[in-house]
Each structure stands twice: as C-alpha cells, then as structure tokens.
Design an enzyme around this catalytic site. Structure first.
Site, PDB file in Angstrom:
ATOM      1  CD  GLU A   1      -3.396  -0.735   1.645  1.00 35.33           C
ATOM      2  OE1 GLU A   1      -3.564   0.353   2.202  1.00 35.33           O
ATOM      3  OE2 GLU A   1      -4.290  -1.600   1.565  1.00 35.33           O
TER       4      GLU A   1
ATOM      5  CG  HIS B   1      -2.629  -3.199   8.265  1.00 33.15           C
ATOM      6  ND1 HIS B   1      -2.953  -4.505   7.990  1.00 33.15           N
ATOM      7  CD2 HIS B   1      -3.553  -2.460   7.612  1.00 33.15           C
ATOM      8  CE1 HIS B   1      -4.017  -4.543   7.202  1.00 33.15           C
ATOM      9  NE2 HIS B   1      -4.398  -3.307   6.955  1.00 33.15           N
TER      10      HIS B   1
END
Lengths: 409, 409
Positions: B49, B275
């Site tokens: 990402e 995360h």
C-alpha cells in the site's frame, strides 16, 4: 525416462483459426484435425485459437483414447484459445496473462478480448515419471501491419513477460518446450529477446532433417485461407509459428526432424487452418553431468537485443503517455462543458437570465453528449494509465536486465 | 551463505496505508517509516500500500545508504502498492497479476483499480551469492464484511494463484519468504490452502520468541487509525498480516523471534499505519543433504482444504453466472427498446403516424438512457464473462489438484 535414457518425442503445433461464425469451414477443419491427430498418435499436441470450448470438447471426445490427458486454458472474455493434448500425464497447470494485449476499442482486431496468455502444463514423462517437461502453448499479439506496427511495444512486453515467466518457472522442469504462434518473424527483436533471454533453441534452425515449406514458413500464399494481399511483400510466406526447446538439467534435447504442412492437410484438398502445422521429433537424452544454465545468445549480442527492445518499449511508452494525456484533456473539457451547462441551467432556474436562452432539446442532447464523452474519455484515460504503468515497468525490468548483463564478469 | 553456513535475517513487513489525499497523516507516517527503517537496519523490507510512486521515491532517497537495492512493482491504474528494500542485491523481478480482483463498479472499495499482484524479487544473499531467496511482497483482496463476504471467491482465486505461482517459481530459489497483508484470518480457508499447497510455514506459529500484540494481531482496536466498529466482534483485533517462509533445498529456516508493533510506533505517540508492522528474525542454515519438497499439511487434511475451497469457488461461480445472465438480459432489453424507438421514429418520418406521437425531448432522453444502459450492461456482461471463465478455470485446477492428491500412493 528413468531406466531408458532416451525418449523420442513427437510434437504437433497448430494455430487452428477456429473462430465461431467467422472462420471458414471451421467444423470440417476441426474434425479433420481430430482425425489426423488420432491417426498420427503424437506424444504432445499444442493448439492455439481453439476459441470455442465446444470445439475443445469435441476434440477431447475424439482424442480421449490416444491422448488421455488434456487441458483447456480459460482466460479473457472469449478465452485464451490455448489447449494441450498429451499422451503423458499433465501434473499441474498455471496460466500467466500478459499485462498488455492491445486496446479494447480496436474491436476489428479483437486481441484484447482474447486474454492472450501463456499456459503452463507440467508434464511427467516416461516410466516412473523420471523427468518433467514444461510445455507452454502460447500466442502473442497479432501484427496487423508490418510497416506501421502499432502493437510492437505490446508484443515486446508480452515477449519479455513470456521470457521472464519461462526463466522463473523452468527450474521446476527438466525440459522446456514452447510451441505457438508468436506472431513475429525469426529476425524480429521480440523473438531474439525471447530466445536470447531464455536460452530456448529454434527447432527449425536446429533440425537435422527438414521437410515442408521453404524457409519453414507457416503463413504461405499457397494456403487457400490466407489473405494474399497481406503476403504480397513475402512471396514465400512468413514464419511465425515456432517450436522452441531447451534442456534445463541432466538432459540434452536434439531436434531430429521438423516438418510443416504445405498449404493442404496430408491427403486432403484443403488445409487444417490458415496457418501451417509444425511437427517436430525431438530426442531427449539423459546425461550424467548437469548442464549449467546458460543464456541463448552470447552476452554482447544479448546486450544489443535488450537495448533494442528497450528503445522500442520507450517509443510505445511515449505514445501511451500522449494518449493518456489527450484522453485526460478530453475528459476535463467534457466536465467543463457539463459544469457550464449546469451553471446556465441553474441561472435560468434562478431567473437570472431573461426567458429561455436555449432550446430544451439541444440543451439536453448536448448534456448527454458531454456525459458520454466524459465517461468514454475517463475510461480511455484509465486504460492508458495502466498501459503507461506496464510499459514503464517493462522498461525498468529491461534496464535491470541490461545492468545485470553488463556487470557480469 | 557460501563459507558461513548460517545467516541471520531480519525482516520488516508493513501495510503502509499510504493513499494520497485519503490516508491520515500520510507524509508524517512515511517519514517515520523511513527514519525507523534507516535506524534499525533490517536486511529486507517488504511494504504494501505504498500507492504513490512519490512516497516510494522519498523512501528510496532516505534509505539508499543502508538498503542499496529496491524495487517498486507497477500494475493496475493506481499501482500494485508493493515495494521491497533490500541490503542484498535484487537479481531479477517478475510480477504476477491475479486474474480476478473485485469489481470495477465497486468504486468505494477500489481494489479493482489497484491491480493487486504478487511481486517476485529474486534476492542473492551472502558472500559469493551462495543462495537465492524469493521474497514476494503481496496483498490479497480486502474483506469488507465478514458475515457477507462477497469477495471470498475472488480472494480464494487469488490465494490459489499465489500458491501456484510460488510452487512453480520457488525451484529457482533456496528459500522462499512471503510477506504481506493477506486479508485473511489464520483459520480461513484461503490461508490454509496457501500454506497447505505450498508448504509455507507461519512465522507467528513457529517463532521461538514472540513479542507484540496478543495472538499476533495486526489490526487492533488500540491503533488510532483503525475503524473501531469493524473490530467490534474481535476485541483483541485480528491477524491478517503474515510472514511465511520455507526452505526449498539444502537449507533450513527457523524463526527465532517475531515482533509486532502494538498500536504506536516505537517511541512515538502515533502508529506507522492502520496495520501493525511485523518483524521477524530468521535463521537460515545450510545443511548437507537436500530437503525433499513437501506439502505443508498432511494429505488428508489438504484434501479437505482443497474441497472446501472448491465449494466456495463454486458458490462464487454460480453468483457470477447469475450476474452475467442478468447483465446480458438488461443489454438485450435496452437494445430492444432502442430498436422500438428507431421503428417509431422511422414510422413518424415516413408519415405513417398522424402528427407527432411523442414529445421530442422525452423521446431523445429515453433513447440516450437506452444507449447508456446498453453500453453499461454490455460492459458488465463482458466483465462477468471474464469472471465466470476465471472461476471455472480455478475450479478445474482445484479439481485437478484434488485428483492428484487422491491418486498419490
């Protein structure tokens, strides 16, 4: 190959040109292909352009007794057209779809819809499955005009991806056999890149005996289905269907014989397809010491090939960037027009303008036109953005390859 | 690893959640990630990402001195978001794009635009490059609702393709390390399939020492960027980021230590990302006899996993077939409406109808609407046709795998 150190392998490769409703005498030809394959009993059959799953099922039913193993590779809207029939068990399969494959709006060429790919059947041969072969059938983007080949960068990206895919997966096998319609002439940069980077050898160049069309051509004026005008610059025809091979370890491969059909199927008055079939007999032999991995071309020559490919990809990249820019500009203009119309409509509603400034009908037609152009241009912009990304990625990979080649001692 | 038989390898894996204009405090976080990586000096960094190439370039500039080798994988409209930084040379790369990746019309989920892929850097380690590692960073389709997970079949196709890709390419390496956000809980069928079919081992389960969030969770309510409501059913959080590994030949791999961050970056009051980062220390050791290739799960258990995956893919296939059918029907209806309108218009022109039967404005609006629906429905039909093809292909591959498992002595 355990026990017996030699395997004689007979391979059949054909671009079947079996497009439903479009290809001439399709059903008759598919039946003829089935009959011939049944009679001849090859070891391995690699077919391309079997676009209809029904044709594959018919072939499978006809050939079940002599080729107990087969696989059809599905991809894209229509399919990949690739299938394989084998006398030896197919242990595993994998499909790799090329990241670029023409343009969806080039409906007349249709490559985009086919999901062109390379299929990867891993085949176990011989008693005790002593060796494993990778036998990808594959097809690259067609060349519609040799002088002004707009698809060259896409085909080069495909050739590079195919070469990389084979390099990375071939360690799982002892022998790699690549058969298919590569849509490239033997001296084209794409085929030199593929052969040079993978070490694959060309069965036509290596064959001890050859029988068939002059220069091994597989698209010839003699074939009643070929478009004669396209072959005018090539009176003998062109060679674009190949069987390539290499031994990865502990084995040697030699091409004993290569044959092509010559405009008609054996014993018939019409051909299997608009392409000629290529049939090779390979002798695969176990040897004691492992062969080292090597590139197919001497390194200085390979540097030249990679450099040439990189330059072509860069040309494609610039074209894709221009198209991305102009579709983006078109989308912005359409959006501006819509905003302008919205402002005018709001103005009218708020009573700012005296009376009705535009006829309603042309006003809404214009709005719909603007929406249509906006959607279309946005779609194109997205598509060309992907194209730019993939061409950049390939260019960078080629640069890395070049650096690796130059740094090698 | 030539000479010294042991290599201690420190790996950092993080889903960076670096979406331009959307992710909170992106630039600050990317800078923090760069600083931490620079200070800690890992051997290998796998990031997901990183959607903006600018962020990658910034990281590259910051990290060039301690991670001289890096690669950004380009794909899709936006990119793959995958990149790797390494202390060891990156010898080669390959990108495999999953054949299915959500729906283009689910704009709010956006996965389709990302071109989710697995990148394949081949990394040479140690003096004389004695061994080679495949270290794919990867990301699978997100799960937006656990109860009604419409993307499960797509994620399963991706997990299967990832597993097959690793199986087919791993022979080129001595050690395989897979790091990434797999968007699956440890007990999900996709992860069991991936681990079972490839033999990859879960660093969390194998680690001698563990330090970090309870149960190794990587998406936790304590993290200020996570959406709390989504984690309500999981008070501890969920574990969806993994480091998986296996030794292919002549080597053994052991996870000595695994760590996760715990809601904030070390020494800071905000986290790297939504995360948690996963950090592993692996000990890679050469052994004299080659290890045989083995599956990760006992065969009867693997048969169950493959059967379960196949059932889920079949459910997805039926749904895709329904969607293909209804979009096709919609296209046909729109076409009929258009034809009807054309007939009516022609009738009026030919003077068959008395006067003007419809107001011009609504007539043309209706025609534009029909054209719009026709285009949209045709596009959807094509898209769902591809989806059906790929699900069928995966189902067949799973059936082949099952047969191979059952036939094994």
């Amino acid at each position: 190959m355990e026990g017996d150190p030699t395997l004689r392998l007979r391979i059949f490769d054909l671009n079947c040109w079996a497009i439903r409703y479009l290809s001439k005498r399709r059903q008759e030809r598919v039946q003829l292909i089935g009959d011939t394959l049944h009679r001849e009993g090859f070891d391995l059959v690699l077919l391309q352009e079997v676009w209809s799953e029904q044709d594959y099922s018919d072939l499978k039913a006809r050939l079940g007794s002599c080729y107990p193993f087969s696989h059809y590779f599905r991809s894209g809207v229509i399919g990949s057209g690739l299938c394989v029939f084998s006398r030896f068990p197919i242990l595993d399969t994998l499909l790799y779809q090329y990241s670029l494959n023409g343009y969806p709006y080039m409906l007349q060429h249709g490559d985009w819809f086919c999901g062109k790919s390379v299929g990867l059947p891993l085949i176990g041969t011989g008693a005790g499955m002593g060796s494993q072969m990778l036998c990808p059938p594959c097809q690259l983007h067609a060349e519609y005009s040799r002088e002004k080949d707009a698809y060259l960068p896409h085909r080069l990206v495909q050739a590079w991806e195919l070469a990389q895919f084979i390099r990375h997966t071939s360690k799982a096998a002892d022998v790699v056999l690549l058969g298919g319609d590569l849509n490239m002439h033997p001296e084209d940069v794409g085929i030199r890149l593929l052969r040079g980077w993978t070490g694959l050898r060309d069965a036509f160049a290596e064959a001890t005996r050859f029988e068939g069309c002059e220069d091994g051509c597989t698209l010839i004026p003699n074939n009643c289905f070929t478009v004669k005008s396209e072959l005018l610059p090539f009176p003998l025809g062109i060679r674009i269907d190949y069987i390539l091979y290499k031994a990865v370890s502990r084995f040697t491969v030699k091409c004993e014989e290569l044959k092509t059909t010559t405009g008609t199927a054996p014993g018939m008055d019409f051909p299997f397809s608009d392409h000629e079939a290529v049939m090779a007999t390979l002798r695969i032999q176990r040897q004691d010491k492992a062969a080292g991995a090597n590139l197919g071309t001497t390194e200085p020559a390979l540097v030249d090939v990679v450099t040439e490919a990189r330059a072509e990809v860069a040309v494609g990249l610039r074209a894709a960037q221009r198209q991305r820019y102009s579709s983006g500009r078109m989308a912005v203009l359409a959006l501006l027009l819509l905003l302008l119309q919205a402002a005018a409509a709001l103005g009218t509603l708020a009573g700012l303008a005296a009376g009705q400034p535009f006829p309603k009908l042309s006003f809404s037609l214009l709005a719909f036109l603007a929406i249509g152009v906006l959607l279309l241009a946005t779609g194109l912009h997205l598509f060309h953005s992907i194209e730019v990304k993939m061409l950049q990625g390939t260019e960078e990979q080629l640069r890395m390859a070049l650096r690796a080649l130059q740094e090698r001692p």
